[in-house]
Design a protein around this motif. Structure first.
Motif, PDB file in Angstrom:
ATOM      1  N   TYR A   1       0.860  -1.189   0.000  1.00  0.00           N
ATOM      2  CA  TYR A   1       0.000   0.000   0.000  1.00  0.00           C
ATOM      3  C   TYR A   1       0.889   1.229   0.000  1.00  0.00           C
ATOM      4  O   TYR A   1       2.068   1.156   0.358  1.00  0.00           O
ATOM      5  CB  TYR A   1      -0.950   0.005   1.201  1.00  0.00           C
ATOM      6  CG  TYR A   1      -0.272  -0.053   2.546  1.00  0.00           C
ATOM      7  CD1 TYR A   1       0.000  -1.274   3.150  1.00  0.00           C
ATOM      8  CD2 TYR A   1       0.100   1.112   3.217  1.00  0.00           C
ATOM      9  CE1 TYR A   1       0.625  -1.338   4.381  1.00  0.00           C
ATOM     10  CE2 TYR A   1       0.727   1.063   4.450  1.00  0.00           C
ATOM     11  CZ  TYR A   1       0.987  -0.170   5.029  1.00  0.00           C
ATOM     12  OH  TYR A   1       1.612  -0.226   6.247  1.00  0.00           O
ATOM     13  N   ILE A   2       0.317   2.308  -0.409  1.00  0.00           N
ATOM     14  CA  ILE A   2       1.080   3.559  -0.441  1.00  0.00           C
ATOM     15  C   ILE A   2       0.441   4.533   0.536  1.00  0.00           C
ATOM     16  O   ILE A   2      -0.684   4.990   0.334  1.00  0.00           O
ATOM     17  CB  ILE A   2       1.099   4.162  -1.862  1.00  0.00           C
ATOM     18  CG1 ILE A   2       1.665   3.129  -2.855  1.00  0.00           C
ATOM     19  CG2 ILE A   2       1.914   5.442  -1.893  1.00  0.00           C
ATOM     20  CD1 ILE A   2       1.270   3.401  -4.286  1.00  0.00           C
ATOM     21  N   ALA A   3       1.171   4.799   1.607  1.00  0.00           N
ATOM     22  CA  ALA A   3       0.633   5.739   2.586  1.00  0.00           C
ATOM     23  C   ALA A   3       0.791   7.153   2.045  1.00  0.00           C
ATOM     24  O   ALA A   3       1.852   7.496   1.524  1.00  0.00           O
ATOM     25  CB  ALA A   3       1.373   5.579   3.908  1.00  0.00           C
TER      26      ALA A   3
ATOM     27  N   ALA B   1      -8.736   5.735   1.577  1.00  0.00           N
ATOM     28  CA  ALA B   1      -9.709   4.681   1.263  1.00  0.00           C
ATOM     29  C   ALA B   1      -9.182   3.739   0.185  1.00  0.00           C
ATOM     30  O   ALA B   1      -9.384   2.522   0.252  1.00  0.00           O
ATOM     31  CB  ALA B   1     -11.021   5.314   0.819  1.00  0.00           C
ATOM     32  N   GLU B   2      -8.501   4.325  -0.802  1.00  0.00           N
ATOM     33  CA  GLU B   2      -7.942   3.520  -1.902  1.00  0.00           C
ATOM     34  C   GLU B   2      -7.035   2.388  -1.413  1.00  0.00           C
ATOM     35  O   GLU B   2      -6.993   1.314  -1.999  1.00  0.00           O
ATOM     36  CB  GLU B   2      -7.084   4.425  -2.792  1.00  0.00           C
ATOM     37  CG  GLU B   2      -7.698   4.716  -4.135  1.00  0.00           C
ATOM     38  CD  GLU B   2      -6.867   5.734  -4.888  1.00  0.00           C
ATOM     39  OE1 GLU B   2      -5.632   5.553  -4.961  1.00  0.00           O
ATOM     40  OE2 GLU B   2      -7.470   6.712  -5.373  1.00  0.00           O
TER      41      GLU B   2
ATOM     42  N   PHE C   1     -11.495   9.087   6.059  1.00  0.00           N
ATOM     43  CA  PHE C   1     -10.246   9.859   6.080  1.00  0.00           C
ATOM     44  C   PHE C   1      -9.882  10.358   4.674  1.00  0.00           C
ATOM     45  O   PHE C   1      -8.798  10.900   4.470  1.00  0.00           O
ATOM     46  CB  PHE C   1      -9.085   9.037   6.651  1.00  0.00           C
ATOM     47  CG  PHE C   1      -9.205   8.772   8.132  1.00  0.00           C
ATOM     48  CD1 PHE C   1      -9.732   9.724   8.987  1.00  0.00           C
ATOM     49  CD2 PHE C   1      -8.773   7.567   8.674  1.00  0.00           C
ATOM     50  CE1 PHE C   1      -9.842   9.486  10.353  1.00  0.00           C
ATOM     51  CE2 PHE C   1      -8.879   7.317  10.039  1.00  0.00           C
ATOM     52  CZ  PHE C   1      -9.412   8.286  10.880  1.00  0.00           C
ATOM     53  N   GLY C   2     -10.730  10.104   3.712  1.00  0.00           N
ATOM     54  CA  GLY C   2     -10.481  10.643   2.368  1.00  0.00           C
ATOM     55  C   GLY C   2     -10.171   9.563   1.359  1.00  0.00           C
ATOM     56  O   GLY C   2      -9.814   8.433   1.703  1.00  0.00           O
ATOM     57  N   GLU C   3     -10.298   9.969   0.109  1.00  0.00           N
ATOM     58  CA  GLU C   3     -10.185   9.022  -0.998  1.00  0.00           C
ATOM     59  C   GLU C   3      -8.819   8.331  -1.048  1.00  0.00           C
ATOM     60  O   GLU C   3      -8.720   7.142  -1.301  1.00  0.00           O
ATOM     61  CB  GLU C   3     -10.401   9.788  -2.304  1.00  0.00           C
ATOM     62  CG  GLU C   3     -11.131   8.986  -3.368  1.00  0.00           C
ATOM     63  CD  GLU C   3     -11.529   9.887  -4.517  1.00  0.00           C
ATOM     64  OE1 GLU C   3     -10.823   9.814  -5.519  1.00  0.00           O
ATOM     65  OE2 GLU C   3     -12.496  10.668  -4.380  1.00  0.00           O
TER      66      GLU C   3
END
Lengths: 733, 184
Positions: A384-386, A528-529, A523-525
């Protein structure tokens, strides 16, 4: 919300659970619990259906043993050990068997709760998931706006298999302040052994002929397979030497028990090294080829004679000599077992280093009966990309100790720095099943730390003390109701395990992944992605390079690629230390201004009328999480304070009376147990009692809390809490 | 074929008093919660010696499934019977709750089950044996203290353990002829 519910059927197909019919004698008592709950309108009554056996993994402690859940009519009737589960040698302990009472527990958290009274007053109202999650997101976002994202800390337990998602959310939310359990557990062990060997190995208990344990109480602090192997297959030749201020059940099984003075284990070990070096009993070739700094060790240990150690440890010099010689004679099939527990004293990392060096010089590295580097089962990682946030400072505990874990932090340091808002304030707290009020030393201080928070949300399955002091409490599905990711359990013979849902999650409880996904959308798109996957997809991804893992988990509940240890894969090869060898002398430590070879310091002398407070495990409970379990509670309904028979007589205290235990930071009242099973200068109490939460109805008001008495002290190298540094007074209540 | 005679052989040296057997039994057999309600237990024998020279041992126990069961002899309604394979049973609906059997049992292995309104005790997990499984306490034990089997079969593990090791039974002098054998 509906998305995952819709998937339940396909989930079952995906798992392809094997089923078979079992005869059972009588209607299960769990059915009665369910009917009672149904009559109160909490859930629907159980209906007739089929019977099945479901492979899953225990969630009662760190060992994660293989379980077969017998499910009938949608009710879990019994948890049996999985006979294929080689790591636990096909057993299930008392806690594992009591697991059904985690599910069928009237005290369970059933719905999201929002606090209505003062913190700690226990007044909550039932809320919908939407309202509760909106409130959590709103508060955390507001705190982040005001104090940067570092103003929110995420504290997590370990081993639910879904803690990864919690930590992922912390990272995506953007806080560096994740705090996990290792500094309340074994971080000094890992540090001390890794500094020496480049990794933290596992002692080959099954094949060792000579085992020395310092307080690693394996017959009560159960670790699989060590606890079992210690007693099985010894063929009468194995010798167990056990050092502990208490006569534990391991002491009862040992060939020799030494009631060592607490905090002096390093003196015993250094004196053993003294004997082995001066009598040239070490493995000469191995030391020459595979270690660095032995020459410095020779001069270093001259001072540490057995006669000197006798004065420190209360163990006779002759006995130390005998043990040292026997240990060396049995090598390489001899281990100084380092265990897995909280630090004793603030010099714990150096004490563990001494243990590692002792093991190193007898040449037991990666050979049968010795210290074996762990292997694991390879699983594909979920990437994942924080999102990047520019204004976020470093961890609040940065720079506090020599080797701080970036992800785990140091609990004692965090507690102190949050309280002092040093170097910045932390005003929000997300907690995932960590019961910090029971586990972090100095409960009063932890309470103050929580009091200064603007917002606290706790996810748990029961109303822990920490949940009790929270603003929003979210009910997680229990380990028997969840589909959890595959997990590799490292060891000498590694296995992979997973959890399959045995029943549908009861009440409104939800798996942690769902909770994290719901918060992520708030917390925003961009956040969420990172959570846009199902558990099924996650699991499929884990096994993409080796689908046999999932097949084995479905067919027999466990995956392993071998049943026997493989020795010697790293022997004679470059280790993961700076020098590539076993580091008796650590240049890395020297560069940080630390003792490059362990130097002994005596523990504080205990003044008359005071006792050293000891903590330790027993086989019935796991930390502060299982004491309220009905099956376990009836075995141990309250804790007692152990005090030596002569010491009690000297203080005019009698067995069974209520006593007050006073430390510099707290005072607890519990019943006295006068016993010969402890040194005269120490007292002991079991963990898990003296709770604050009235939501734990079986144990509220019973016994005393050790965390309320223990002072905040920690190892300056690893940041691990030192739990045996506190001295207490004992007076009649 | 010779009839079966079920027995348990225990190696108490391996017992670590972890209570796995007790909890497994309670769950398997729906033994009601409560400290007085148990079909099996682990007894800690009195501590030997004094500090610092100490010794302690643990003895798991349960119904001994006696070949000469005093509990059956005293039952006024013949609620306690012995099945052909040697398992001592209580027939719930015949039990009137007089508790004579509880008094007669030298091993204190019976309790009164309020939920079924009858005296209850170990059945060697009959429901499991019927489907080819071993009793829950035997299966779950971490250190495998108990071995279950048919002592009428000379090739069974229990028979071989008894042939190869000295053993004792509890309260032998009472003439109850127990079928739990403790290795010495």
């Amino acid at each position: 919300m509906s998305r995952l519910i819709d998937k339940k059927l396909s989930r079952r197909r995906f798992l392809g659970l094997s089923t078979c019919t079992l005869a059972t004698a009588v209607v299960g008592s769990q059915v009665k619990v369910l009917r009672a709950l149904a009559s109160s309108g909490d859930i629907t009554a159980p209906v007739a259906g089929d019977e099945k056996n479901i492979f899953t993994t225990c969630g009662m402690c760190v060992n994660k043993c293989g379980v077969i859940a017998r499910v009938k009519n949608g009710v879990i009737e019994k948890l049996d050990p999985n006979p294929n589960f080689i790591k636990s040698r096909a057993m299930l302990c008392a806690r594992g068997n009591a697991g059904i009472k985690v599910v069928y527990d009237p005290d369970r958290l059933k719905y999201p709760l929002i606090r209505t009274g003062a913190r700690g007053e226990g007044k909550f109202r039932r809320a919908s998931w939407t309202e509760a999650l909106d409130l959590v997101a709103k508060n955390l976002n507001e705190i982040a706006d005001k104090h940067t994202r570092a103003g929110v800390m995420f504290a997590s337990t370990e081993g639910t298999y879904q803690d990864h998602f919690f930590n992922q959310l912390a990272e995506c939310f953007g806080t560096p302040n994740t705090v996990r359990h290792p500094t309340l557990c074994l971080s000094s062990n890992i540090q001390g052994f890794s500094a020496t060997f480049g990794t933290n190995p596992t002692p080959d208990v099954l094949n060792a002929d000579y085992i020395i344990m310092s307080g690693a109480n394996r017959s009560e602090a159960l670790i699989t397979p060590d606890s079992i192997d210690l007693l099985k297959g010894d063929g009468g030749r194995r010798k167990l030497i056990y050092l502990d201020p208490r006569f534990t059940k391991t002491a009862a099984k040992a060939d020799k028990w030494f009631p060592i003075k607490p905090g002096t284990d390093m003196a015993f070990i250094l004196a053993m090294i003294h004997v082995i070096v001066t009598e040239e009993l070490y493995d000469h070739d191995y030391v020459k080829e595979q270690t660095v700094g032995f020459d410095k060790l020779i001069s270093h240990i001259q001072q540490y004679t057995p006669e000197w150690a006798e004065g420190e440890t209360d163990i006779h010099a002759d006995a130390i000599r005998r043990v040292a010689r026997e240990f060396a004679m049995a090598a390489p099939k001899s281990v100084y077992y380092h265990g897995r527990r909280s630090s004793f004293m603030s010099n714990d990392t150096q004490m563990r280093r001494a243990m590692a060096i002792l093991n190193g010089i007898v040449g037991n590295w990666d050979t049968k009966g010795g210290m074996i580097p762990n292997s694991g089962i390879k699983l594909a990682k979920h990437d994942y990309i924080a999102p990047w946030y520019d204004d976020v400072p470093d961890r609040i505990d940065a720079g506090s100790v020599s080797f701080l874990s970036e992800k785990d932090g140091s609990w004692p340091v965090v507690q102190e720095r949050v309280l002092a808002a040093n170097p910045y304030p932390i005003k929000g707290m997300m907690v995932y099943k960590q019961n910090i009020l029971a586990s972090v030393p100095d409960r009063a201080k932890t309470l103050k730390m929580m009091e200064q928070m603007d917002f606290i949300c706790t996810i748990d399955i029961a109303m822990s003390d920490t949940a009790w002091y929270s603003d929003v409490v979210l009910p997680e599905a229990t380990y028997l109701e969840r589909l959890d990711p595959i997990e590799s359990l490292g060891g000498i013979v590694p296995v992979a395990v997973m959890r399959q849902p045995c029943i549908e999650a009861m009440f409104e409880s939800k798996p942690n992944l769902w909770i994290m996904q719901e918060l992520a959308t708030r917390f925003g798109e961009e956040v969420a992605e990172q959570f846009n996957f199902t558990m099924e997809e996650y699991i499929q991804h884990q096994v993409k390079d080796n689908p046999a893992i999932l097949a084995a988990l479905q067919e027999k509940g466990v995956y392993f690629d071998r049943t026997e240890p493989v020795y010697g894969t790293t022997r004679g090869k470059k280790l993961k230390t700076v020098s590539g060898k076993i580091e008796i002398f650590s240049q890395r430590y020297a560069d940080k201004g630390l003792d490059p070879i362990p130097v002994y310091t005596s523990p504080e002398t205990i003044p008359a009328g005071k006792f050293r407070l000891l903590v330790g495990r027993h086989a019935i409970f796991t930390h502060g999480t299982t004491a309220n379990n009905a099956y376990l509670h009836e075995i141990m309904p309250e804790n007692t304070l152990w005090l030596n028979t002569k010491s009690a007589a000297g203080q005019g205290l009698t067995n069974g009376m209520l006593v007050k235990v006073k430390s510099p930071v707290g005072e607890e009242t519990l019943r006295l147990e006068v016993t010969d099973k402890i040194r005269p200068d120490s007292v002991y109490m079991a963990h898990g009692f003296g709770v604050l939460s009235k939501g734990l109805s079986n144990i509220y008001g019973k016994g005393g809390c050790d965390a309320a008495l223990i002072e905040t002290r920690y190892c300056p190298i690893s940041g691990n809490a030192a739990l045996h540094e506190t001295l207490v007074e004992v007076v009649p209540a | 074929m010779k009839t079966k005679r079920y027995a348990i052989v225990l190696d108490t040296h391996r017992c670590i008093d972890c209570k796995a057997c007790t909890v497994a039994c309670k769950v398997e057999n729906n033994v009601p919660l409560g400290k007085e309600n148990y079909r099996n237990w682990v007894g800690a024998d009195p501590l030997r010696g004094s500090y610092p020279n100490l010794g302690e041992s643990y003895t798991p126990s349960q119904c001994q499934h006696c070949s000469n069961p005093p509990c059956a002899h005293v039952c006024p309604t013949s609620a306690t019977t012995v099945s052909p394979d040697g398992i001592v049973h209580v027939i719930d609906h015949k039990c009137i709750g007089c508790k004579y059997c509880m008094t007669a049992c030298p091993y204190n292995a019976r309790y009164y089950n309020e939920e079924i309104e009858a005296v209850d005790k170990c059945t060697f997990c009959t429901q499991r044996i019927q489907v080819g499984r071993i009793p829950a306490c035997v299966e779950t034990c971490p250190t495998k203290v108990r071995v279950f089997g048919d002592i009428n079969d000379p090739n069974s593990e229990v028979s071989q353990l008894l042939a190869e090791n000295p053993s004792r039974v509890l309260k032998e002098a009472q003439g109850t002829k127990p079928n739990l054998y403790y290795l010495i």
